[in-house]
Scaffold this motif. Structure first.
Motif, PDB file in Angstrom:
ATOM      1  N   SER A   1      22.840 -45.550  -9.314  1.00  0.00           N
ATOM      2  CA  SER A   1      23.277 -44.279  -9.887  1.00  0.00           C
ATOM      3  C   SER A   1      23.555 -44.320 -11.389  1.00  0.00           C
ATOM      4  CB  SER A   1      24.486 -43.735  -9.132  1.00  0.00           C
ATOM      5  OG  SER A   1      25.582 -44.592  -9.240  1.00  0.00           O
ATOM      6  N   PRO A   2      24.049 -45.421 -11.983  1.00  0.00           N
ATOM      7  CA  PRO A   2      24.281 -45.400 -13.429  1.00  0.00           C
ATOM      8  C   PRO A   2      23.017 -45.621 -14.275  1.00  0.00           C
ATOM      9  CG  PRO A   2      25.503 -47.206 -12.380  1.00  0.00           C
ATOM     10  CD  PRO A   2      24.641 -46.578 -11.348  1.00  0.00           C
TER      11      PRO A   2
ATOM     12  N   THR B   1      21.822 -51.952 -15.722  1.00  0.00           N
ATOM     13  CA  THR B   1      20.391 -52.216 -15.893  1.00  0.00           C
ATOM     14  C   THR B   1      20.127 -53.714 -15.885  1.00  0.00           C
ATOM     15  OG1 THR B   1      20.063 -50.166 -17.130  1.00  0.00           O
ATOM     16  CG2 THR B   1      18.401 -51.886 -17.415  1.00  0.00           C
ATOM     17  N   ASP B   2      20.947 -54.469 -16.595  1.00  0.00           N
ATOM     18  CA  ASP B   2      20.788 -55.928 -16.643  1.00  0.00           C
ATOM     19  C   ASP B   2      20.988 -56.562 -15.267  1.00  0.00           C
ATOM     20  OD1 ASP B   2      20.283 -55.770 -19.352  1.00  0.00           O
ATOM     21  OD2 ASP B   2      22.333 -56.341 -19.936  1.00  0.00           O
TER      22      ASP B   2
ATOM     23  N   LYS C   1      10.337 -59.114  -1.484  1.00  0.00           N
ATOM     24  CA  LYS C   1      10.104 -57.730  -1.882  1.00  0.00           C
ATOM     25  C   LYS C   1      11.445 -57.060  -2.152  1.00  0.00           C
ATOM     26  CE  LYS C   1       5.657 -57.752  -1.159  1.00  0.00           C
ATOM     27  NZ  LYS C   1       4.730 -57.746  -2.253  1.00  0.00           N
ATOM     28  N   VAL C   2      11.460 -56.128  -3.099  1.00  0.00           N
ATOM     29  CA  VAL C   2      12.683 -55.435  -3.482  1.00  0.00           C
ATOM     30  C   VAL C   2      12.582 -53.967  -3.094  1.00  0.00           C
ATOM     31  CG1 VAL C   2      14.182 -54.803  -5.405  1.00  0.00           C
ATOM     32  CG2 VAL C   2      13.015 -57.008  -5.418  1.00  0.00           C
ATOM     33  N   ILE C   3      13.606 -53.466  -2.428  1.00  0.00           N
ATOM     34  CA  ILE C   3      13.699 -52.055  -2.061  1.00  0.00           C
ATOM     35  C   ILE C   3      14.918 -51.470  -2.773  1.00  0.00           C
ATOM     36  CG2 ILE C   3      14.045 -50.387  -0.203  1.00  0.00           C
ATOM     37  CD1 ILE C   3      12.863 -52.511   1.710  1.00  0.00           C
ATOM     38  N   ALA C   4      14.700 -50.430  -3.565  1.00  0.00           N
ATOM     39  CA  ALA C   4      15.806 -49.746  -4.232  1.00  0.00           C
ATOM     40  C   ALA C   4      16.122 -48.473  -3.460  1.00  0.00           C
ATOM     41  CB  ALA C   4      15.443 -49.418  -5.671  1.00  0.00           C
ATOM     42  N   GLU C   5      17.388 -48.274  -3.170  1.00  0.00           N
ATOM     43  CA  GLU C   5      17.833 -47.093  -2.443  1.00  0.00           C
ATOM     44  C   GLU C   5      18.690 -46.224  -3.354  1.00  0.00           C
ATOM     45  OE1 GLU C   5      19.948 -48.450   0.971  1.00  0.00           O
ATOM     46  OE2 GLU C   5      18.168 -49.269   1.918  1.00  0.00           O
ATOM     47  N   GLY C   6      18.692 -44.939  -3.080  1.00  0.00           N
ATOM     48  CA  GLY C   6      19.558 -44.027  -3.811  1.00  0.00           C
ATOM     49  C   GLY C   6      18.939 -43.448  -5.069  1.00  0.00           C
ATOM     50  N   ILE C   7      17.615 -43.455  -5.164  1.00  0.00           N
ATOM     51  CA  ILE C   7      16.944 -42.909  -6.341  1.00  0.00           C
ATOM     52  C   ILE C   7      17.122 -41.394  -6.343  1.00  0.00           C
ATOM     53  CG2 ILE C   7      14.775 -42.765  -7.622  1.00  0.00           C
ATOM     54  CD1 ILE C   7      15.889 -45.661  -6.999  1.00  0.00           C
ATOM     55  N   GLU C   8      17.657 -40.858  -7.448  1.00  0.00           N
ATOM     56  CA  GLU C   8      17.891 -39.423  -7.541  1.00  0.00           C
ATOM     57  C   GLU C   8      17.163 -38.767  -8.705  1.00  0.00           C
ATOM     58  OE1 GLU C   8      22.044 -38.582  -7.378  1.00  0.00           O
ATOM     59  OE2 GLU C   8      22.265 -39.477  -5.383  1.00  0.00           O
ATOM     60  N   THR C   9      16.623 -39.561  -9.645  1.00  0.00           N
ATOM     61  CA  THR C   9      15.943 -38.970 -10.803  1.00  0.00           C
ATOM     62  C   THR C   9      14.627 -39.692 -11.084  1.00  0.00           C
ATOM     63  OG1 THR C   9      16.938 -40.443 -12.465  1.00  0.00           O
ATOM     64  CG2 THR C   9      18.180 -38.443 -11.870  1.00  0.00           C
TER      65      THR C   9
ATOM     66  N   GLN D   1      15.194 -42.897 -13.138  1.00  0.00           N
ATOM     67  CA  GLN D   1      15.560 -44.070 -12.333  1.00  0.00           C
ATOM     68  C   GLN D   1      14.319 -44.673 -11.686  1.00  0.00           C
ATOM     69  OE1 GLN D   1      18.378 -42.222  -9.685  1.00  0.00           O
ATOM     70  NE2 GLN D   1      20.140 -42.889 -10.898  1.00  0.00           N
ATOM     71  N   ALA D   2      13.476 -43.830 -11.125  1.00  0.00           N
ATOM     72  CA  ALA D   2      12.253 -44.321 -10.476  1.00  0.00           C
ATOM     73  C   ALA D   2      11.362 -45.042 -11.476  1.00  0.00           C
ATOM     74  CB  ALA D   2      11.505 -43.163  -9.819  1.00  0.00           C
TER      75      ALA D   2
END
Length: 79
Positions: free
Chosen positions: A2-3, A11-12, A27-35, A38-39
Protein backbone atom coordinates in the motif's frame (compact mmCIF):
# COMPACT_ATOMS: atom_id res chain seq x y z
CA UNK A 1 2.36 -2.80 -0.99
CA UNK A 2 0.00 0.00 0.00
CA UNK A 3 2.76 2.62 0.58
CA UNK A 4 4.29 1.98 -2.86
CA UNK A 5 5.62 3.71 -4.88
CA UNK A 6 5.91 6.83 -2.67
CA UNK A 7 7.64 5.31 0.36
CA UNK A 8 11.29 4.59 -0.45
CA UNK A 9 11.83 2.45 2.66
CA UNK A 10 8.99 0.13 1.69
CA UNK A 11 10.19 0.11 -1.91
CA UNK A 12 13.63 -1.02 -0.76
CA UNK A 13 12.13 -3.81 1.38
CA UNK A 14 9.97 -5.06 -1.51
CA UNK A 15 12.89 -4.85 -3.95
CA UNK A 16 15.22 -6.84 -1.68
CA UNK A 17 12.51 -9.43 -1.02
CA UNK A 18 11.96 -9.95 -4.74
CA UNK A 19 15.72 -10.20 -5.34
CA UNK A 20 16.08 -12.77 -2.55
CA UNK A 21 13.22 -14.86 -3.93
CA UNK A 22 14.64 -14.71 -7.45
CA UNK A 23 18.08 -15.77 -6.20
CA UNK A 24 16.40 -18.84 -4.66
CA UNK A 25 14.51 -19.58 -7.89
CA UNK A 26 11.21 -18.79 -6.22
CA UNK A 27 8.22 -17.04 -7.79
CA UNK A 28 6.91 -13.85 -6.19
CA UNK A 29 3.21 -13.03 -5.78
CA UNK A 30 2.25 -9.49 -4.74
CA UNK A 31 -1.14 -9.05 -3.13
CA UNK A 32 -3.13 -5.90 -2.49
CA UNK A 33 -2.39 -4.02 -5.71
CA UNK A 34 -4.73 -1.03 -5.88
CA UNK A 35 -3.12 1.31 -8.45
CA UNK A 36 -1.46 1.14 -11.87
CA UNK A 37 1.66 2.73 -10.36
CA UNK A 38 2.00 -0.10 -7.85
CA UNK A 39 1.55 -2.69 -10.59
CA UNK A 40 4.10 -1.02 -12.88
CA UNK A 41 6.66 -0.76 -10.10
CA UNK A 42 6.28 -4.39 -9.03
CA UNK A 43 6.56 -5.59 -12.62
CA UNK A 44 9.72 -3.50 -13.10
CA UNK A 45 11.18 -5.00 -9.91
CA UNK A 46 10.63 -8.52 -11.25
CA UNK A 47 7.46 -9.61 -9.48
CA UNK A 48 5.93 -12.61 -11.27
CA UNK A 49 2.25 -12.43 -10.30
CA UNK A 50 0.07 -9.56 -9.13
CA UNK A 51 -3.36 -9.54 -7.59
CA UNK A 52 -5.64 -7.01 -5.97
CA UNK A 53 -8.63 -4.73 -6.45
CA UNK A 54 -6.84 -2.88 -9.26
CA UNK A 55 -7.38 -5.96 -11.41
CA UNK A 56 -10.82 -6.82 -10.12
CA UNK A 57 -12.86 -7.68 -7.10
CA UNK A 58 -13.06 -11.30 -5.96
CA UNK A 59 -14.93 -13.49 -8.43
CA UNK A 60 -15.39 -17.20 -9.15
CA UNK A 61 -12.19 -18.98 -10.18
CA UNK A 62 -13.78 -20.20 -13.39
CA UNK A 63 -13.82 -16.61 -14.69
CA UNK A 64 -10.04 -16.44 -14.34
CA UNK A 65 -9.12 -19.89 -15.61
CA UNK A 66 -11.32 -20.03 -18.72
CA UNK A 67 -9.38 -20.01 -21.98
CA UNK A 68 -5.93 -20.56 -20.42
CA UNK A 69 -6.11 -17.66 -17.94
CA UNK A 70 -7.05 -15.18 -20.68
CA UNK A 71 -8.45 -12.62 -18.21
CA UNK A 72 -5.40 -12.84 -15.94
CA UNK A 73 -2.99 -12.51 -18.87
CA UNK A 74 -4.86 -9.47 -20.13
CA UNK A 75 -4.28 -7.84 -16.75
CA UNK A 76 -0.61 -8.95 -16.67
CA UNK A 77 -1.24 -11.11 -13.63
CA UNK A 78 0.07 -14.29 -15.24
CA UNK A 79 2.95 -14.53 -17.69
Amino acid sequence: VSPLPEDQRHTDIVKSTIQLANSLNMKVIAEGIETREQADMLISLGCHTLQGYYFGKPSPIVEWTEEDNKKAKAHRMVY
